[in-house]
Design a protein around this motif. Sequence first.
Motif, PDB file in Angstrom:
ATOM      1  N   GLN A 221     -12.987  -0.120   5.841  1.00  0.00           N
ATOM      2  CA  GLN A 221     -12.089   0.602   4.873  1.00  0.00           C
ATOM      3  C   GLN A 221     -12.664   0.601   3.365  1.00  0.00           C
ATOM      4  OE1 GLN A 221      -7.595   0.845   5.305  1.00  0.00           O
ATOM      5  NE2 GLN A 221      -7.547   2.018   3.248  1.00  0.00           N
ATOM      6  N   CYS A 222     -12.947  -0.728   3.126  1.00  0.00           N
ATOM      7  CA  CYS A 222     -13.387  -0.916   1.725  1.00  0.00           C
ATOM      8  C   CYS A 222     -14.832  -0.367   1.578  1.00  0.00           C
ATOM      9  CB  CYS A 222     -13.419  -2.334   1.478  1.00  0.00           C
ATOM     10  SG  CYS A 222     -13.578  -2.900  -0.076  1.00  0.00           S
ATOM     11  N   ARG A 223     -15.610  -0.833   2.490  1.00  0.00           N
ATOM     12  CA  ARG A 223     -17.102  -0.307   2.444  1.00  0.00           C
ATOM     13  C   ARG A 223     -17.182   1.168   2.271  1.00  0.00           C
ATOM     14  NH1 ARG A 223     -18.580  -1.809   7.340  1.00  0.00           N
ATOM     15  NH2 ARG A 223     -18.391  -3.824   6.806  1.00  0.00           N
ATOM     16  N   ASP A 236      -5.618   0.915  -1.397  1.00  0.00           N
ATOM     17  CA  ASP A 236      -4.709   0.659  -0.353  1.00  0.00           C
ATOM     18  C   ASP A 236      -5.113  -0.578   0.257  1.00  0.00           C
ATOM     19  OD1 ASP A 236      -2.776   1.573   1.963  1.00  0.00           O
ATOM     20  OD2 ASP A 236      -4.675   1.358   3.150  1.00  0.00           O
ATOM     21  N   VAL A 237      -6.602  -0.667   0.536  1.00  0.00           N
ATOM     22  CA  VAL A 237      -7.021  -1.975   1.213  1.00  0.00           C
ATOM     23  C   VAL A 237      -7.087  -3.190   0.299  1.00  0.00           C
ATOM     24  CG1 VAL A 237      -9.505  -1.201   0.926  1.00  0.00           C
ATOM     25  CG2 VAL A 237      -8.582  -2.674   3.104  1.00  0.00           C
ATOM     26  N   VAL A 238      -7.545  -3.052  -0.875  1.00  0.00           N
ATOM     27  CA  VAL A 238      -7.557  -4.085  -2.112  1.00  0.00           C
ATOM     28  C   VAL A 238      -6.321  -4.686  -1.832  1.00  0.00           C
ATOM     29  CG1 VAL A 238      -7.874  -4.711  -4.343  1.00  0.00           C
ATOM     30  CG2 VAL A 238      -9.591  -3.219  -3.149  1.00  0.00           C
ATOM     31  N   GLU A 239      -5.134  -4.080  -2.271  1.00  0.00           N
ATOM     32  CA  GLU A 239      -3.899  -4.509  -2.593  1.00  0.00           C
ATOM     33  C   GLU A 239      -3.414  -5.170  -1.153  1.00  0.00           C
ATOM     34  OE1 GLU A 239      -0.789  -2.128  -4.244  1.00  0.00           O
ATOM     35  OE2 GLU A 239      -2.074  -2.070  -6.252  1.00  0.00           O
ATOM     36  N   GLN A 240      -3.732  -4.475   0.081  1.00  0.00           N
ATOM     37  CA  GLN A 240      -3.064  -5.140   1.257  1.00  0.00           C
ATOM     38  C   GLN A 240      -3.806  -6.616   1.645  1.00  0.00           C
ATOM     39  OE1 GLN A 240      -4.308  -3.513   5.231  1.00  0.00           O
ATOM     40  NE2 GLN A 240      -2.184  -3.922   5.925  1.00  0.00           N
ATOM     41  N   ASP A 241      -5.183  -6.516   1.347  1.00  0.00           N
ATOM     42  CA  ASP A 241      -5.866  -7.834   1.384  1.00  0.00           C
ATOM     43  C   ASP A 241      -5.760  -8.821   0.560  1.00  0.00           C
ATOM     44  OD1 ASP A 241      -8.732  -8.629   2.876  1.00  0.00           O
ATOM     45  OD2 ASP A 241      -8.702  -9.454   0.594  1.00  0.00           O
ATOM     46  N   PRO A 279      -5.115   6.148 -11.285  1.00  0.00           N
ATOM     47  CA  PRO A 279      -5.700   5.344 -10.230  1.00  0.00           C
ATOM     48  C   PRO A 279      -5.718   3.983 -10.535  1.00  0.00           C
ATOM     49  CG  PRO A 279      -7.160   6.628 -11.659  1.00  0.00           C
ATOM     50  CD  PRO A 279      -5.758   7.066 -12.231  1.00  0.00           C
ATOM     51  N   VAL A 280      -4.916   2.951 -10.286  1.00  0.00           N
ATOM     52  CA  VAL A 280      -5.045   1.530 -10.472  1.00  0.00           C
ATOM     53  C   VAL A 280      -4.499   0.678  -9.271  1.00  0.00           C
ATOM     54  CG1 VAL A 280      -2.787   1.770 -11.469  1.00  0.00           C
ATOM     55  CG2 VAL A 280      -4.582  -0.340 -12.209  1.00  0.00           C
TER      56      VAL A 280
END
Length: 334
Positions: A221-223, A236-241, A279-280
């Motif tokens: 998802q990040c890539r 979405d993926v940065v915060e979940q990670d 967007p943050v």
Amino acid sequence: MAEPVTGTATARSYSNIAFIKYWGNRDDALRLPANGSISMNLDGLETVTTVRFRPDLRADSLTLNGQPQQGEPLERASRHLDHIRRLAGYETRAGVVSRNNFPTGTGIASSASAFSALTLAACAALGLNPDEPTLTRLARRGSGSASRSVPGGFVEWYAGADDRSSYAESIASPDHWALVDLVAIVSHEHKTVGSTGGHAIAPTSPLQPARVADTPRRLDQCRTAIRERDFDALADVVEQDALMMHGVMMSSRPSLVYWQPPTLALILSTQAWRAQGTPVCFTIDAGPNVHLITTVDEGERVARAVEQVDGVKAVLAATPGGPAHLLDEHLAAE
Ligand code: PMV
């Protein structure tokens, strides 16, 4: 062993912020990570390191920001130099002088830029000329995240199966996406348990296996989000990670709770700002400071809002940085 060697080289490397975090090792000695990771180099948050190999030295020395170092910092640098010396076939000792341009004690991870710069400068000073994947593998031995500071821009470090396959490479250049990392400093204190100690206890959390097993999905998802400049998917993926890693930290034995009250205030503010259309997103390393990732267009406005959050002492800003590189000028021997 070859004859003693004389050689000097200087390298500059930027720190990086992980979007998908490295936490826990499969092999501590080789620093093979439990999972792959993705990060962005941080332009302007840099380490410059000069390495001088001199036959008259009886021991390695390390001066960091003008302060001669002893004990663990020196031993760790020296062990790293030993590895590079073995590859080159020399035993000559070195004087290392290093400077970070970011304020010390701000909790900005310096090990990534430090071991990346040290690796490049030491290799160059010994006349080694490794290709970039090899350089990332060497830097990895000093500090895992250092492998990601060697290539430029947005970088993926592959977990790999062994020393050879665990390397980092750029997945997008610095100018691919005009993002900015706003680092909200909430504490200047040194953390009690650093990342090396934290990696060692990651397996004590029952959540770690689930986090590791889910990593390929988050990496994908990040890539893709980076490739397509899709901010919502990235957020979405940065915060979940980050929350998954902190879930592992908090549920380890001993428990690692790095957050302080302003950390949580920034998490909640960031989610509220995003819900309102800005967007943050946030991410947090092994400490209480919060990295807010936003677009360059929104950077000024978000930085002003971050400064208003109770407990925020300073805000640093960094756009995507380039690769580690050699410099012609050397730091003065101290
Ligand atoms: O490279 P180390 O050992 O300093 O570990 C870095 C750990 C985190 O910063 C928390 C995550 C990461 O991937 O950078």
